[in-house]
Design a protein around this motif. Structure first.
Motif, PDB file in Angstrom:
ATOM      1  N   PRO A  18       9.075  -2.737 -30.464  1.00  0.00           N
ATOM      2  CA  PRO A  18       9.313  -3.614 -29.318  1.00  0.00           C
ATOM      3  C   PRO A  18       8.883  -5.044 -29.634  1.00  0.00           C
ATOM      4  O   PRO A  18       8.010  -5.274 -30.456  1.00  0.00           O
ATOM      5  CB  PRO A  18       8.435  -3.007 -28.221  1.00  0.00           C
ATOM      6  N   PHE A  19       9.523  -5.990 -28.963  1.00  0.00           N
ATOM      7  CA  PHE A  19       9.165  -7.389 -29.153  1.00  0.00           C
ATOM      8  C   PHE A  19       7.790  -7.630 -28.545  1.00  0.00           C
ATOM      9  O   PHE A  19       7.546  -7.312 -27.389  1.00  0.00           O
ATOM     10  CB  PHE A  19      10.192  -8.316 -28.500  1.00  0.00           C
ATOM     11  N   GLN A  20       6.900  -8.179 -29.341  1.00  0.00           N
ATOM     12  CA  GLN A  20       5.552  -8.464 -28.874  1.00  0.00           C
ATOM     13  C   GLN A  20       5.302  -9.953 -29.064  1.00  0.00           C
ATOM     14  O   GLN A  20       5.273 -10.448 -30.187  1.00  0.00           O
ATOM     15  CB  GLN A  20       4.531  -7.621 -29.642  1.00  0.00           C
ATOM     16  N   ASP A  21       5.124 -10.678 -27.964  1.00  0.00           N
ATOM     17  CA  ASP A  21       4.939 -12.120 -27.992  1.00  0.00           C
ATOM     18  C   ASP A  21       3.513 -12.439 -28.424  1.00  0.00           C
ATOM     19  O   ASP A  21       2.559 -12.192 -27.697  1.00  0.00           O
ATOM     20  CB  ASP A  21       5.217 -12.703 -26.609  1.00  0.00           C
ATOM     21  N   VAL A  22       3.374 -12.997 -29.636  1.00  0.00           N
ATOM     22  CA  VAL A  22       2.055 -13.348 -30.167  1.00  0.00           C
ATOM     23  C   VAL A  22       1.907 -14.852 -30.340  1.00  0.00           C
ATOM     24  O   VAL A  22       1.017 -15.310 -31.045  1.00  0.00           O
ATOM     25  CB  VAL A  22       1.786 -12.622 -31.513  1.00  0.00           C
ATOM     26  N   SER A  23       2.730 -15.636 -29.675  1.00  0.00           N
ATOM     27  CA  SER A  23       2.645 -17.090 -29.813  1.00  0.00           C
ATOM     28  C   SER A  23       1.400 -17.607 -29.094  1.00  0.00           C
ATOM     29  O   SER A  23       1.164 -17.299 -27.930  1.00  0.00           O
ATOM     30  CB  SER A  23       3.893 -17.752 -29.238  1.00  0.00           C
ATOM     31  N   GLY A  24       0.595 -18.369 -29.801  1.00  0.00           N
ATOM     32  CA  GLY A  24      -0.609 -18.968 -29.233  1.00  0.00           C
ATOM     33  C   GLY A  24      -1.734 -17.994 -28.962  1.00  0.00           C
ATOM     34  O   GLY A  24      -2.651 -18.298 -28.202  1.00  0.00           O
ATOM     35  N   VAL A  25      -1.694 -16.837 -29.579  1.00  0.00           N
ATOM     36  CA  VAL A  25      -2.679 -15.804 -29.303  1.00  0.00           C
ATOM     37  C   VAL A  25      -4.041 -16.146 -29.910  1.00  0.00           C
ATOM     38  O   VAL A  25      -5.077 -15.845 -29.315  1.00  0.00           O
ATOM     39  CB  VAL A  25      -2.164 -14.435 -29.805  1.00  0.00           C
ATOM     40  N   LEU A  26      -4.068 -16.795 -31.062  1.00  0.00           N
ATOM     41  CA  LEU A  26      -5.350 -17.061 -31.734  1.00  0.00           C
ATOM     42  C   LEU A  26      -6.268 -17.940 -30.889  1.00  0.00           C
ATOM     43  O   LEU A  26      -7.449 -17.630 -30.713  1.00  0.00           O
ATOM     44  CB  LEU A  26      -5.110 -17.696 -33.102  1.00  0.00           C
ATOM     45  N   LEU A  97      -3.842 -12.554 -21.821  1.00  0.00           N
ATOM     46  CA  LEU A  97      -3.598 -11.655 -22.943  1.00  0.00           C
ATOM     47  C   LEU A  97      -3.727 -10.209 -22.500  1.00  0.00           C
ATOM     48  O   LEU A  97      -4.329  -9.903 -21.478  1.00  0.00           O
ATOM     49  CB  LEU A  97      -4.610 -11.920 -24.063  1.00  0.00           C
ATOM     50  N   LYS A  98      -3.158  -9.317 -23.298  1.00  0.00           N
ATOM     51  CA  LYS A  98      -3.379  -7.891 -23.118  1.00  0.00           C
ATOM     52  C   LYS A  98      -3.265  -7.207 -24.470  1.00  0.00           C
ATOM     53  O   LYS A  98      -2.751  -7.782 -25.430  1.00  0.00           O
ATOM     54  CB  LYS A  98      -2.419  -7.278 -22.103  1.00  0.00           C
ATOM     55  N   GLY A 136      -5.909 -12.866 -39.244  1.00  0.00           N
ATOM     56  CA  GLY A 136      -5.077 -13.378 -38.161  1.00  0.00           C
ATOM     57  C   GLY A 136      -4.355 -14.664 -38.508  1.00  0.00           C
ATOM     58  O   GLY A 136      -3.275 -14.929 -38.004  1.00  0.00           O
ATOM     59  N   PHE A 137      -4.965 -15.468 -39.380  1.00  0.00           N
ATOM     60  CA  PHE A 137      -4.332 -16.728 -39.759  1.00  0.00           C
ATOM     61  C   PHE A 137      -3.209 -16.542 -40.766  1.00  0.00           C
ATOM     62  O   PHE A 137      -2.275 -17.333 -40.799  1.00  0.00           O
ATOM     63  CB  PHE A 137      -5.374 -17.696 -40.312  1.00  0.00           C
ATOM     64  N   VAL A 138      -3.277 -15.513 -41.596  1.00  0.00           N
ATOM     65  CA  VAL A 138      -2.267 -15.343 -42.642  1.00  0.00           C
ATOM     66  C   VAL A 138      -1.153 -14.384 -42.244  1.00  0.00           C
ATOM     67  O   VAL A 138      -0.105 -14.366 -42.879  1.00  0.00           O
ATOM     68  CB  VAL A 138      -2.902 -14.881 -43.972  1.00  0.00           C
ATOM     69  N   ARG A 139      -1.349 -13.591 -41.217  1.00  0.00           N
ATOM     70  CA  ARG A 139      -0.324 -12.633 -40.805  1.00  0.00           C
ATOM     71  C   ARG A 139       0.589 -13.247 -39.747  1.00  0.00           C
ATOM     72  O   ARG A 139       0.134 -13.991 -38.880  1.00  0.00           O
ATOM     73  CB  ARG A 139      -0.959 -11.356 -40.263  1.00  0.00           C
ATOM     74  N   ALA A 140       1.845 -12.888 -39.780  1.00  0.00           N
ATOM     75  CA  ALA A 140       2.809 -13.416 -38.810  1.00  0.00           C
ATOM     76  C   ALA A 140       2.578 -12.838 -37.420  1.00  0.00           C
ATOM     77  O   ALA A 140       2.847 -13.499 -36.415  1.00  0.00           O
ATOM     78  CB  ALA A 140       4.232 -13.098 -39.258  1.00  0.00           C
ATOM     79  N   ASP A 141       2.059 -11.607 -37.343  1.00  0.00           N
ATOM     80  CA  ASP A 141       1.831 -10.998 -36.027  1.00  0.00           C
ATOM     81  C   ASP A 141       0.446 -11.327 -35.467  1.00  0.00           C
ATOM     82  O   ASP A 141       0.080 -10.828 -34.410  1.00  0.00           O
ATOM     83  CB  ASP A 141       2.039  -9.488 -36.078  1.00  0.00           C
ATOM     84  N   ARG A 142      -0.316 -12.168 -36.149  1.00  0.00           N
ATOM     85  CA  ARG A 142      -1.622 -12.681 -35.686  1.00  0.00           C
ATOM     86  C   ARG A 142      -2.630 -11.578 -35.373  1.00  0.00           C
ATOM     87  O   ARG A 142      -3.448 -11.697 -34.485  1.00  0.00           O
ATOM     88  CB  ARG A 142      -1.444 -13.567 -34.450  1.00  0.00           C
ATOM     89  N   ARG A 143      -2.580 -10.491 -36.138  1.00  0.00           N
ATOM     90  CA  ARG A 143      -3.534  -9.401 -35.941  1.00  0.00           C
ATOM     91  C   ARG A 143      -4.744  -9.608 -36.836  1.00  0.00           C
ATOM     92  O   ARG A 143      -4.618  -9.908 -38.015  1.00  0.00           O
ATOM     93  CB  ARG A 143      -2.871  -8.058 -36.254  1.00  0.00           C
ATOM     94  N   PHE A 144      -5.931  -9.446 -36.252  1.00  0.00           N
ATOM     95  CA  PHE A 144      -7.169  -9.540 -37.006  1.00  0.00           C
ATOM     96  C   PHE A 144      -7.376  -8.248 -37.791  1.00  0.00           C
ATOM     97  O   PHE A 144      -6.636  -7.277 -37.625  1.00  0.00           O
ATOM     98  CB  PHE A 144      -8.354  -9.763 -36.072  1.00  0.00           C
TER      99      PHE A 144
END
Length: 157
Positions: A18-26, A97-98, A136-144
């Motif tokens: 599913p599409f997960q919006d991770v823009s500006g999450v950091l 966030l969620k 989180g900085f190097v991944r496109a999905d901003r996951r730690f």
């Protein structure tokens, strides 16, 4: 290519993620973390005061529970809020966030508590914390790093 004895092809396609919006999450996660630290500070002090009063009645026996209770407060807070129906801590709700599983589902309380435990362990040492945040900085999905280990992702609510 396919065997006519079977009604489907031998290769079954995987359902699209599913599409997960991770823009500006950091940056929002930093704001949420500060909010959660303030909330946990007050919850922790409430527990300490209650155990302190109870310690007077029990001649100091419950004072031994204070270190365990402070850790349990932080993990329980994450388990109840992230594992709950809103899928976010109060700080995450303030930041919009969620938390979801990688498949877009709702995380359970155990996954949420392990997620928080891994974060607090990483935050306890500078090297692990930098490695955790650096993911989180190097991944496109901003996951730690602790998101990757638990299979969770923080998205826009």
């Amino acid at each position: 290519m396919s065997d006519p004895r079977y009604g489907q092809s031998p290769i079954t396609p995987i359902d699209p993620r599913p599409f997960q919006d991770v823009s500006g999450v950091l940056s929002s996660r930093l704001f949420a973390w500060i909010g959660d630290i303030i909330i946990l500070f007050f919850l922790g002090w409430l527990i300490i005061v209650l155990l302190g009063i109870l310690g007077i009645v029990t001649f100091g026996a419950t004072w031994l529970l204070i270190p365990i209770a402070t850790v349990a407060t932080a993990l329980g807070y994450a388990a109840l809020t992230i594992g709950g129906p809103r899928q976010a801590t109060w700080g995450m709700r303030m930041a919009g966030l969620k938390v979801e599983t990688v498949n877009g589902g709702r995380p359970d309380g155990v996954a949420a508590a392990v997620h928080a435990l891994l974060f607090y362990v990483a935050a306890g040492t500078v090297a692990l914390w930098l490695l955790d945040i650096g993911c989180g900085f190097v991944r496109a999905d901003r996951r730690f790093g602790h998101d990757l280990l638990t299979g969770l992702v923080v998205v826009r609510g």
